[in-house]
Design a protein around this motif. Structure first.
Motif, PDB file in Angstrom:
ATOM      1  N   GLY A  33      21.877  80.832  25.407  1.00 36.10           N
ATOM      2  CA  GLY A  33      20.909  79.669  25.507  1.00 36.10           C
ATOM      3  C   GLY A  33      21.667  78.480  25.925  1.00 36.10           C
ATOM      4  N   ALA A  34      22.830  78.344  26.405  1.00 32.01           N
ATOM      5  CA  ALA A  34      23.664  77.251  26.843  1.00 32.01           C
ATOM      6  C   ALA A  34      23.757  77.341  28.325  1.00 32.01           C
ATOM      7  N   VAL A  35      23.722  76.289  29.032  1.00 40.82           N
ATOM      8  CA  VAL A  35      24.136  75.580  30.560  1.00 40.82           C
ATOM      9  C   VAL A  35      25.622  75.389  30.594  1.00 40.82           C
ATOM     10  N   SER A  36      26.036  76.057  31.293  1.00 38.27           N
ATOM     11  CA  SER A  36      27.597  75.679  31.458  1.00 38.27           C
ATOM     12  C   SER A  36      28.015  75.534  33.015  1.00 38.27           C
ATOM     13  N   SER A  37      28.862  75.011  33.374  1.00 39.96           N
ATOM     14  CA  SER A  37      29.552  74.918  34.864  1.00 39.96           C
ATOM     15  C   SER A  37      30.885  75.112  34.713  1.00 39.96           C
ATOM     16  N   ALA A  38      31.467  75.506  35.806  1.00 39.98           N
ATOM     17  CA  ALA A  38      33.123  75.494  35.960  1.00 39.98           C
ATOM     18  C   ALA A  38      33.504  74.565  36.853  1.00 39.98           C
ATOM     19  N   GLU A  39      34.661  74.432  36.630  1.00 39.97           N
ATOM     20  CA  GLU A  39      35.206  73.244  37.662  1.00 39.97           C
ATOM     21  C   GLU A  39      36.092  74.221  38.858  1.00 39.97           C
ATOM     22  N   VAL A  40      35.711  73.598  39.928  1.00 40.83           N
ATOM     23  CA  VAL A  40      36.215  74.562  41.162  1.00 40.83           C
ATOM     24  C   VAL A  40      37.447  73.452  41.794  1.00 40.83           C
ATOM     25  N   GLU A  41      38.490  74.087  41.884  1.00 47.97           N
ATOM     26  CA  GLU A  41      39.643  73.445  42.497  1.00 47.97           C
ATOM     27  C   GLU A  41      40.049  73.860  43.742  1.00 47.97           C
ATOM     28  N   THR A  42      40.214  73.125  44.712  1.00 48.53           N
ATOM     29  CA  THR A  42      40.622  73.294  45.843  1.00 48.53           C
ATOM     30  C   THR A  42      41.948  72.748  46.452  1.00 48.53           C
ATOM     31  N   ALA A  43      43.057  73.347  46.815  1.00 44.16           N
ATOM     32  CA  ALA A  43      44.262  72.562  47.307  1.00 44.16           C
ATOM     33  C   ALA A  43      44.146  71.797  48.635  1.00 44.16           C
ATOM     34  N   VAL A  44      44.102  70.528  48.876  1.00 39.00           N
ATOM     35  CA  VAL A  44      44.069  69.865  49.986  1.00 39.00           C
ATOM     36  C   VAL A  44      45.255  68.885  50.244  1.00 39.00           C
ATOM     37  N   THR A  45      45.438  68.669  51.763  1.00 37.74           N
ATOM     38  CA  THR A  45      45.919  67.494  51.878  1.00 37.74           C
ATOM     39  C   THR A  45      45.618  66.242  52.174  1.00 37.74           C
ATOM     40  N   GLY A  46      46.072  65.057  51.824  1.00 30.32           N
ATOM     41  CA  GLY A  46      45.457  63.845  52.200  1.00 30.32           C
ATOM     42  C   GLY A  46      46.401  62.790  52.529  1.00 30.32           C
ATOM     43  N   VAL A  47      45.897  61.864  53.136  1.00 29.12           N
ATOM     44  CA  VAL A  47      46.878  60.532  53.328  1.00 29.12           C
ATOM     45  C   VAL A  47      46.586  59.300  52.448  1.00 29.12           C
ATOM     46  N   ILE A  48      47.259  58.970  51.737  1.00 27.06           N
ATOM     47  CA  ILE A  48      46.973  58.118  50.502  1.00 27.06           C
ATOM     48  C   ILE A  48      47.383  56.579  51.072  1.00 27.06           C
ATOM     49  N   GLU A  49      46.491  55.454  50.721  1.00 28.92           N
ATOM     50  CA  GLU A  49      46.690  54.188  51.183  1.00 28.92           C
ATOM     51  C   GLU A  49      46.155  53.435  49.869  1.00 28.92           C
ATOM     52  N   GLU A  50      47.276  52.484  49.706  1.00 24.17           N
ATOM     53  CA  GLU A  50      47.018  51.465  48.519  1.00 24.17           C
ATOM     54  C   GLU A  50      45.924  50.513  49.135  1.00 24.17           C
ATOM     55  N   VAL A  51      45.007  49.903  48.129  1.00 25.28           N
ATOM     56  CA  VAL A  51      43.859  49.046  48.514  1.00 25.28           C
ATOM     57  C   VAL A  51      44.369  47.623  48.222  1.00 25.28           C
ATOM     58  N   GLU A  52      44.227  46.600  48.882  1.00 28.64           N
ATOM     59  CA  GLU A  52      44.455  45.097  48.402  1.00 28.64           C
ATOM     60  C   GLU A  52      43.347  44.772  47.594  1.00 28.64           C
ATOM     61  N   THR A  53      43.593  44.189  46.541  1.00 25.28           N
ATOM     62  CA  THR A  53      42.843  43.520  45.448  1.00 25.28           C
ATOM     63  C   THR A  53      41.664  42.784  45.902  1.00 25.28           C
ATOM     64  N   GLY A  54      42.120  42.159  47.067  1.00 24.84           N
ATOM     65  CA  GLY A  54      41.108  40.975  47.614  1.00 24.84           C
ATOM     66  C   GLY A  54      40.383  41.423  48.687  1.00 24.84           C
ATOM     67  N   HIS A  55      39.955  42.440  48.248  1.00 23.92           N
ATOM     68  CA  HIS A  55      38.973  43.422  49.446  1.00 23.92           C
ATOM     69  C   HIS A  55      37.431  42.613  49.470  1.00 23.92           C
ATOM     70  N   ALA A  56      36.965  42.654  50.557  1.00 25.25           N
ATOM     71  CA  ALA A  56      36.043  41.767  50.993  1.00 25.25           C
ATOM     72  C   ALA A  56      34.843  41.953  49.997  1.00 25.25           C
ATOM     73  N   ASP A  57      34.461  42.995  49.467  1.00 20.89           N
ATOM     74  CA  ASP A  57      33.214  43.586  48.442  1.00 20.89           C
ATOM     75  C   ASP A  57      33.586  43.425  47.057  1.00 20.89           C
ATOM     76  N   GLY A  58      34.574  43.131  46.856  1.00 17.24           N
ATOM     77  CA  GLY A  58      35.048  42.779  45.390  1.00 17.24           C
ATOM     78  C   GLY A  58      34.946  43.739  44.419  1.00 17.24           C
TER      79      GLY A  58
END
Length: 119
Positions: free
Chosen positions: A38-63
């Motif tokens: 009687g339980a509902v469960s879900s598993a986490e799915v993990e995928t190895a990916v490659t990404g380009v990371i950028e730091e974000v300025e805290t003075g971003h326009a949308d606040g």
């Protein structure tokens, strides 16, 4: 779709693979109901990916940006699916939650996903 559109998706994937950092995309899989327990469960799915990371300025326009937020660019071509808010990226052992994303299209196919993530 034009020939140019067809070549942009693999080009984006090669550039991100060349300049990116290894990370893990983690998302919760579909929920499954166990009639015996009687339980509902879900598993986490993990995928190895490659990404380009950028730091974000805290003075971003949308606040809506906090110190430590990052923008991660993933190539859409190698991914099975599309990242969503609430998914996670594990970068150097630290989990970052996806807050929002924008998609860059090549014709009618996504080429890049830019994810706003927060630790």
């Amino acid at each position: 779709m034009s020939r140019l559109d067809e070549s942009l998706v693999p080009l984006a994937a090669r550039l991100v693979a060349r300049a990116g950092t290894a990370m893990t995309w983690r998302r919760t899989g579909p929920a499954a109901y166990d009639p015996a327990g009687g339980a509902v469960s879900s598993a986490e799915v993990e995928t190895a990916v490659t990404g380009v990371i950028e730091e974000v300025e805290t003075g971003h326009a949308d606040g809506l940006v906090r110190r430590g937020d990052r923008i991660v660019t993933l190539a859409a071509g190698p991914l099975a699916g599309e990242p969503e808010p609430g998914d996670a990226l594990v970068i150097a052992g630290a989990e970052h939650r996806v807050l929002s994303l924008t998609t860059t299209w090549a014709g009618d196919r996504p080429a890049l996903f830019r994810l706003h993530v927060r630790r």
